[in-house]
Design a protein around this motif. Structure first.
Motif, mmCIF file in Angstrom:
data_model
loop_
_atom_site.group_PDB
_atom_site.id
_atom_site.type_symbol
_atom_site.label_atom_id
_atom_site.label_comp_id
_atom_site.label_asym_id
_atom_site.label_seq_id
_atom_site.Cartn_x
_atom_site.Cartn_y
_atom_site.Cartn_z
ATOM 1 N N ASP A 120 0.850 -1.189 0.000
ATOM 2 C CA ASP A 120 0.000 0.000 0.000
ATOM 3 C C ASP A 120 0.892 1.248 0.000
ATOM 4 O OD1 ASP A 120 -1.722 2.174 0.815
ATOM 5 O OD2 ASP A 120 -3.139 0.683 1.548
ATOM 6 N N PRO A 121 0.614 2.222 -0.872
ATOM 7 C CA PRO A 121 1.421 3.447 -0.891
ATOM 8 C C PRO A 121 1.438 4.181 0.452
ATOM 9 C CG PRO A 121 0.076 3.310 -2.862
ATOM 10 C CD PRO A 121 -0.390 2.209 -1.952
ATOM 11 N N ALA A 122 0.420 3.924 1.289
ATOM 12 C CA ALA A 122 0.358 4.550 2.603
ATOM 13 C C ALA A 122 0.857 3.625 3.703
ATOM 14 C CB ALA A 122 -1.077 4.980 2.913
ATOM 15 N N GLY A 123 1.454 2.490 3.323
ATOM 16 C CA GLY A 123 1.910 1.518 4.308
ATOM 17 C C GLY A 123 3.175 1.952 5.025
ATOM 18 N N ASP A 124 3.276 1.560 6.294
ATOM 19 C CA ASP A 124 4.432 1.963 7.103
ATOM 20 C C ASP A 124 5.694 1.154 6.799
ATOM 21 O OD1 ASP A 124 3.601 3.989 9.444
ATOM 22 O OD2 ASP A 124 1.909 2.679 9.044
ATOM 23 N N TRP A 125 5.565 -0.175 6.754
ATOM 24 C CA TRP A 125 6.779 -0.990 6.602
ATOM 25 C C TRP A 125 7.462 -0.821 5.252
ATOM 26 C CZ3 TRP A 125 8.822 -1.557 10.850
ATOM 27 C CH2 TRP A 125 8.137 -1.985 11.991
ATOM 28 N N PRO A 126 6.755 -0.683 4.141
ATOM 29 C CA PRO A 126 7.481 -0.419 2.896
ATOM 30 C C PRO A 126 8.326 0.846 2.972
ATOM 31 C CG PRO A 126 5.248 -1.124 2.408
ATOM 32 C CD PRO A 126 5.316 -0.916 3.898
ATOM 33 N N THR A 127 7.840 1.850 3.712
ATOM 34 C CA THR A 127 8.568 3.106 3.855
ATOM 35 C C THR A 127 9.743 2.969 4.811
ATOM 36 O OG1 THR A 127 6.429 4.230 3.607
ATOM 37 C CG2 THR A 127 8.306 5.558 4.351
ATOM 38 N N ALA A 128 9.465 2.452 6.005
ATOM 39 C CA ALA A 128 10.500 2.360 7.033
ATOM 40 C C ALA A 128 11.629 1.418 6.624
ATOM 41 C CB ALA A 128 9.872 1.899 8.350
ATOM 42 N N LEU A 129 11.275 0.279 6.052
ATOM 43 C CA LEU A 129 12.296 -0.700 5.673
ATOM 44 C C LEU A 129 13.092 -0.225 4.465
ATOM 45 C CD1 LEU A 129 10.291 -3.980 6.285
ATOM 46 C CD2 LEU A 129 12.165 -3.063 7.667
ATOM 47 N N ARG A 130 12.491 0.595 3.616
ATOM 48 C CA ARG A 130 13.243 1.218 2.513
ATOM 49 C C ARG A 130 14.287 2.180 3.090
ATOM 50 N NH1 ARG A 130 12.007 2.743 -2.985
ATOM 51 N NH2 ARG A 130 13.870 3.785 -3.781
ATOM 52 N N ALA A 131 13.896 2.931 4.101
ATOM 53 C CA ALA A 131 14.835 3.853 4.726
ATOM 54 C C ALA A 131 15.963 3.110 5.429
ATOM 55 C CB ALA A 131 14.099 4.761 5.713
ATOM 56 N N LEU A 132 15.671 1.943 5.955
ATOM 57 C CA LEU A 132 16.677 1.142 6.659
ATOM 58 C C LEU A 132 17.541 0.310 5.714
ATOM 59 C CD1 LEU A 132 14.449 -0.033 9.634
ATOM 60 C CD2 LEU A 132 16.514 1.368 9.832
ATOM 61 N N GLY A 133 17.139 0.213 4.442
ATOM 62 C CA GLY A 133 17.920 -0.552 3.474
ATOM 63 C C GLY A 133 17.794 -2.051 3.639
ATOM 64 N N ALA A 134 16.591 -2.525 3.929
ATOM 65 C CA ALA A 134 16.367 -3.953 4.187
ATOM 66 C C ALA A 134 16.373 -4.774 2.894
ATOM 67 C CB ALA A 134 15.035 -4.141 4.908
ATOM 68 N N TYR A 135 16.484 -6.086 3.084
ATOM 69 C CA TYR A 135 16.391 -7.049 1.988
ATOM 70 C C TYR A 135 15.214 -7.978 2.256
ATOM 71 C CZ TYR A 135 21.025 -5.708 0.282
ATOM 72 O OH TYR A 135 22.092 -5.005 -0.221
ATOM 73 N N VAL A 136 14.485 -8.326 1.212
ATOM 74 C CA VAL A 136 13.350 -9.240 1.322
ATOM 75 C C VAL A 136 13.820 -10.644 0.955
ATOM 76 C CG1 VAL A 136 10.988 -9.736 0.586
ATOM 77 C CG2 VAL A 136 11.796 -7.360 0.676
ATOM 78 N N VAL A 137 13.559 -11.615 1.840
ATOM 79 C CA VAL A 137 13.941 -13.004 1.605
ATOM 80 C C VAL A 137 12.715 -13.752 1.098
ATOM 81 C CG1 VAL A 137 14.904 -15.099 2.621
ATOM 82 C CG2 VAL A 137 15.637 -12.849 3.468
ATOM 83 N N ILE A 138 12.855 -14.383 -0.069
ATOM 84 C CA ILE A 138 11.734 -15.015 -0.759
ATOM 85 C C ILE A 138 12.029 -16.495 -0.993
ATOM 86 C CG2 ILE A 138 10.367 -15.022 -2.898
ATOM 87 C CD1 ILE A 138 11.124 -12.015 -3.159
ATOM 88 N N ASP A 139 11.028 -17.335 -0.748
ATOM 89 C CA ASP A 139 11.144 -18.768 -1.039
ATOM 90 C C ASP A 139 10.247 -19.124 -2.216
ATOM 91 O OD1 ASP A 139 12.945 -20.237 0.740
ATOM 92 O OD2 ASP A 139 11.683 -19.432 2.340
ATOM 93 N N GLY A 140 10.763 -20.005 -3.090
ATOM 94 C CA GLY A 140 9.990 -20.464 -4.237
ATOM 95 C C GLY A 140 10.380 -21.866 -4.616
ATOM 96 N N PRO A 141 9.794 -22.402 -5.665
ATOM 97 C CA PRO A 141 10.073 -23.776 -6.088
ATOM 98 C C PRO A 141 11.545 -24.027 -6.415
ATOM 99 C CG PRO A 141 8.133 -22.904 -7.201
ATOM 100 C CD PRO A 141 8.772 -21.757 -6.492
ATOM 101 N N THR A 142 12.260 -22.997 -6.858
ATOM 102 C CA THR A 142 13.669 -23.167 -7.226
ATOM 103 C C THR A 142 14.622 -22.825 -6.091
ATOM 104 O OG1 THR A 142 13.745 -20.910 -8.134
ATOM 105 C CG2 THR A 142 13.161 -22.694 -9.642
ATOM 106 N N GLY A 143 14.079 -22.524 -4.909
ATOM 107 C CA GLY A 143 14.925 -22.196 -3.767
ATOM 108 C C GLY A 143 14.770 -20.750 -3.331
ATOM 109 N N PRO A 144 15.533 -20.329 -2.319
ATOM 110 C CA PRO A 144 15.408 -18.969 -1.794
ATOM 111 C C PRO A 144 16.148 -17.937 -2.649
ATOM 112 C CG PRO A 144 17.058 -20.177 -0.558
ATOM 113 C CD PRO A 144 16.464 -21.153 -1.521
ATOM 114 N N ARG A 145 15.691 -16.710 -2.564
ATOM 115 C CA ARG A 145 16.386 -15.593 -3.199
ATOM 116 C C ARG A 145 16.177 -14.345 -2.352
ATOM 117 N NH1 ARG A 145 13.134 -12.202 -6.790
ATOM 118 N NH2 ARG A 145 10.940 -12.900 -6.814
ATOM 119 N N GLU A 146 17.061 -13.377 -2.514
ATOM 120 C CA GLU A 146 16.954 -12.118 -1.785
ATOM 121 C C GLU A 146 16.803 -10.967 -2.768
ATOM 122 O OE1 GLU A 146 19.837 -11.168 1.134
ATOM 123 O OE2 GLU A 146 19.575 -13.024 2.266
ATOM 124 N N VAL A 147 15.980 -10.014 -2.396
ATOM 125 C CA VAL A 147 15.751 -8.844 -3.231
ATOM 126 C C VAL A 147 15.896 -7.596 -2.362
ATOM 127 C CG1 VAL A 147 14.115 -7.629 -4.724
ATOM 128 C CG2 VAL A 147 14.124 -10.127 -4.660
#
Length: 276
Positions: A120-147
């Motif tokens: 959501d454009p008004a969401g808190d975590w997308p904003t705060a975690l962008r400011a903190l420089g976080a990475y998103v950890v994703i799991d899928g059929p081919t294994g984990p990846r980070e974005v």
């Protein structure tokens, strides 16, 4: 209104959830805190054919401190963060952000992963975690990846997540004791969606400085050169007019009242960071 008919499946293992997502046949949605999806289904704005309940997945509740990062599982709730159940690696920023999300009832069930995926454009975590420089950890059929989080949210309610993938959690960089941060939301009354959010993080020890604006029509906006100037001067002379000029220089077109609101949010975030 009530939700349209759907098939419900509860999973107890990540591999089962991924398998269920890969099964062909109709629109499939993940059920976590259900603080956004639930109301949308009741209003029939969302009409999935299948719901995959992932609330029992222990891997998504994990919290683990690493040398330079804190891993926060996708199913960790806003209330968990607000109440200090996690190590404080952001000098109080994440606790502050969590405490300002909607109402306590929402924070008890809403999750950090759900907030990121909802985008959501008004969401808190997308904003705060962008400011903190976080990475998103994703799991899928081919294994984990980070974005990197700035590549994860592509726009309003749009993220770089495939239909057969699940967000496992986020890796949040650890801030030093010298770090400064500010976070300011503008809303009509407590609990409502923000009309503008300004977030600023500066850590001299790692050389990072980020100034983020949210509440626009898309993904959070980063003002790179402005953040660097603020860090070099410790926020001196960054007033409302300087914030307005910085926004104008991005090339984005804002309605006059929105431009003023966004400039106020950015200015107050920087003021909070440096205690001016």
């Amino acid at each position: 209104m009530k939700a349209a008919k759907f098939e419900y499946k509860k999973t107890n293992a990540l591999v089962d959830a991924l398998s269920a997502l890969s099964t062909k046949g109709g629109d499939c949605k993940i059920l976590a805190g259900s603080q956004s999806l639930g109301p949308m289904m009741n209003l029939r704005l969302a009409r999935p054919d299948r719901l995959i309940d992932i609330r029992a997945l222990s891997a998504l509740h994990e919290v683990k401190q690493e040398p330079n990062y804190l891993f926060v599982g996708a199913l960790v709730t806003h209330a968990n963060i607000e109440d200090g159940a996690l190590p404080d690696v952001t000098q109080g920023m994440m606790t502050h952000v969590a405490a300002g999300i909607a109402y306590r009832a929402v924070r008890n069930r809403g999750t950090i992963g759900g907030s990121l995926v909802h985008a959501d454009p008004a969401g808190d975590w997308p904003t705060a975690l962008r400011a903190l420089g976080a990475y998103v950890v994703i799991d899928g059929p081919t294994g984990p990846r980070e974005v990197k989080i700035d590549a994860f949210q592509l726009g309003a309610f749009t993220v770089s997540l495939e239909e057969n993938e699940i967000v496992r959690g986020v890796r949040v960089p650890i801030l030093s004791n010298a770090a400064r941060w500010g976070y300011h939301k503008i809303f009509r009354k407590p609990g409502e969606f923000a009309e503008s959010i300004g977030a600023y993080v500066c850590d001299p020890s790692s050389g990072i400085a980020r100034l983020i604006l949210s509440g626009t029509d898309g993904a959070p906006m980063e003002l790179v050169s402005t953040a660097n100037k603020i860090a070099q001067t410790n926020g001196v002379d960054f007033n409302f007019e300087a914030a307005r000029v910085a926004l104008t220089s991005t090339g984005e077109v804002f309605e006059p009242f929105k431009l003023r609101m966004h400039a106020v949010a950015l200015h107050r975030a920087v003021v909070q960071a440096y205690g001016a």
